[in-house]
Design an enzyme around this catalytic site. Sequence first.
Site, PDB file in Angstrom:
ATOM      1  N   HIS A 181      30.060  27.458  33.349  1.00 44.39           N
ATOM      2  CA  HIS A 181      28.806  27.655  34.073  1.00 44.39           C
ATOM      3  C   HIS A 181      27.635  27.135  33.243  1.00 44.39           C
ATOM      4  CE1 HIS A 181      30.172  30.527  37.294  1.00 44.39           C
ATOM      5  NE2 HIS A 181      31.179  30.651  36.435  1.00 44.39           N
ATOM      6  N   TYR A 224      32.272  42.480  37.319  1.00 40.83           N
ATOM      7  CA  TYR A 224      32.479  41.896  38.634  1.00 40.83           C
ATOM      8  C   TYR A 224      33.732  41.033  38.623  1.00 40.83           C
ATOM      9  CZ  TYR A 224      29.882  38.294  36.092  1.00 40.83           C
ATOM     10  OH  TYR A 224      29.448  37.404  35.136  1.00 40.83           O
ATOM     11  N   SER A 225      34.298  40.854  39.809  1.00 39.82           N
ATOM     12  CA  SER A 225      35.525  40.067  39.931  1.00 39.82           C
ATOM     13  C   SER A 225      35.207  38.585  39.819  1.00 39.82           C
ATOM     14  CB  SER A 225      36.198  40.354  41.275  1.00 39.82           C
ATOM     15  OG  SER A 225      36.573  41.714  41.363  1.00 39.82           O
ATOM     16  N   THR A 226      36.038  37.865  39.118  1.00 37.01           N
ATOM     17  CA  THR A 226      35.853  36.432  38.940  1.00 37.01           C
ATOM     18  C   THR A 226      37.177  35.724  39.196  1.00 37.01           C
ATOM     19  OG1 THR A 226      36.364  36.595  36.575  1.00 37.01           O
ATOM     20  CG2 THR A 226      34.044  36.766  37.213  1.00 37.01           C
ATOM     21  N   ARG A 261      38.456  33.555  37.278  1.00 40.25           N
ATOM     22  CA  ARG A 261      39.191  33.436  36.010  1.00 40.25           C
ATOM     23  C   ARG A 261      39.987  34.695  35.687  1.00 40.25           C
ATOM     24  NH1 ARG A 261      33.672  33.928  34.408  1.00 40.25           N
ATOM     25  NH2 ARG A 261      33.213  35.892  33.312  1.00 40.25           N
ATOM     26  N   GLU A 290      28.957  30.109  29.399  1.00 45.08           N
ATOM     27  CA  GLU A 290      27.612  29.875  29.928  1.00 45.08           C
ATOM     28  C   GLU A 290      26.831  29.058  28.906  1.00 45.08           C
ATOM     29  OE1 GLU A 290      26.138  30.840  32.751  1.00 45.08           O
ATOM     30  OE2 GLU A 290      27.469  32.376  33.616  1.00 45.08           O
ATOM     31  N   TYR A 328      20.433  35.235  39.951  1.00 43.71           N
ATOM     32  CA  TYR A 328      20.574  36.683  40.013  1.00 43.71           C
ATOM     33  C   TYR A 328      19.421  37.381  40.724  1.00 43.71           C
ATOM     34  CZ  TYR A 328      24.530  36.246  36.819  1.00 43.71           C
ATOM     35  OH  TYR A 328      25.737  35.916  36.268  1.00 43.71           O
TER      36      TYR A 328
END
Length: 422
Positions: free
Chosen positions: A227, A275-277, A279, A289, A399
């Site tokens: 990212h 949170y779900s990703t 990966r 990042e 965000y």
Amino acid sequence: MTQMSLTGTQSDLFTDSGNPHTDLDTLPPGNGDELWQHVEVGQKDGAPAETDSDSGDSLFITQKPVAEAVRSGRRSRRSSFSPGSPSDTDAERSDDSASPEKSETDKKKTPKKLKRPKYSFSFLRQSKITGRMCVGELKAKQNTELQNAAMGGFFKCARDMWQNYPTKEDLESALPTVDMPGESIHPISDAPGGDELPYEVQRAQEINRVFGPKGSPDAYDVIFDLHNTTSNMGCTLILESSKDHFNLQMMNYIKKAIAPASCLVLLNEHPLLKYSTSRSVAKHPVGLEVGPQPQGVLRSNIFEAMRVILKHALDFIELFNEGMEFPSCTVEVFRVSERIDYPRDANGNIIAMVHPNLQDCDWEPLNPGDPMFQTFDGKTIHYQGSGTVYPTFINEAAYYEKQQAFVTTRRETLVASAIRKA
């Protein structure tokens, strides 16, 4: 459903009086009640329907032309007629006999406006930023969305129950349940597929099928999730578990390989903020990042920094596969502590910006009393936490929709065990 009709004619209504043109305003008191007893639902027994009346399925009383009655006062109008309740005739007679003062008072009455219930949750008060930002009640927009979601869930349940009812023995067995003894609730990635599922759910299932299944021995060993960010974070590796010694060793290798350049490690295993990703399907997920870089813009230095980090990560995996042993080591990480939202008004609108002293200061210490936000009229909102924190993802453009101005982290050191391929 049974449909009722009112088809009595005016001559039926005034049988006892013998005069179909009776003036309602001249009726003696109490005759209205007696008059109402002659109104019947449906066609009278043995009486033929009027030739000029409305259809039998109508909800109207059919009247023959009558001379206009002389009234002493103004008659109130009603839009519906229902058997079993006082008739329009009764209501009109009562209105005519009422005083003008009372009529004027009735006109001023307005229907009571229904208000949405306000929801509050105790865990929303646990934030330690500012008193006015930490009320337990939801914002107006959030409150509306929660109520709409609750109503939508109710109607969906009712629809599912109605669809299942014809195939079930009784109404109770038609209720949709997923928590019966011996059954388990499938994660979204394992739920039964179909074209009726949202696109994002279908993609999640496909990713889990190709690279997983998640948590199984067949899942991919490593997935790199790359990212760029609008925040001034520099190069940041994201770790999802403090017990993932393989990833800790990899990140330690990368940090040493690019020194003296900086590459920090963000640990996100907070039970409420994680949170779900995509990966996370792999056994060893790695997030990367690199910023700052505006959205929709290519910057060669950001691209090169990401390429170098990924090269060292692949070098580490190759050395591990060749049987190289990596001794125990320590890794400094920044553990996610709290998500901070922008100050908002009662309608959920942002009323302040990141303070100039905080903007672009990712990973720098934020102490109690330091400037945090600046309102549109120039007032400063200070950080009121209990101790020093290290903010990151400051003013990240992606965000805003997640109601996040930045996240606070706390610095700590983890110990990675020695690893070697078996």
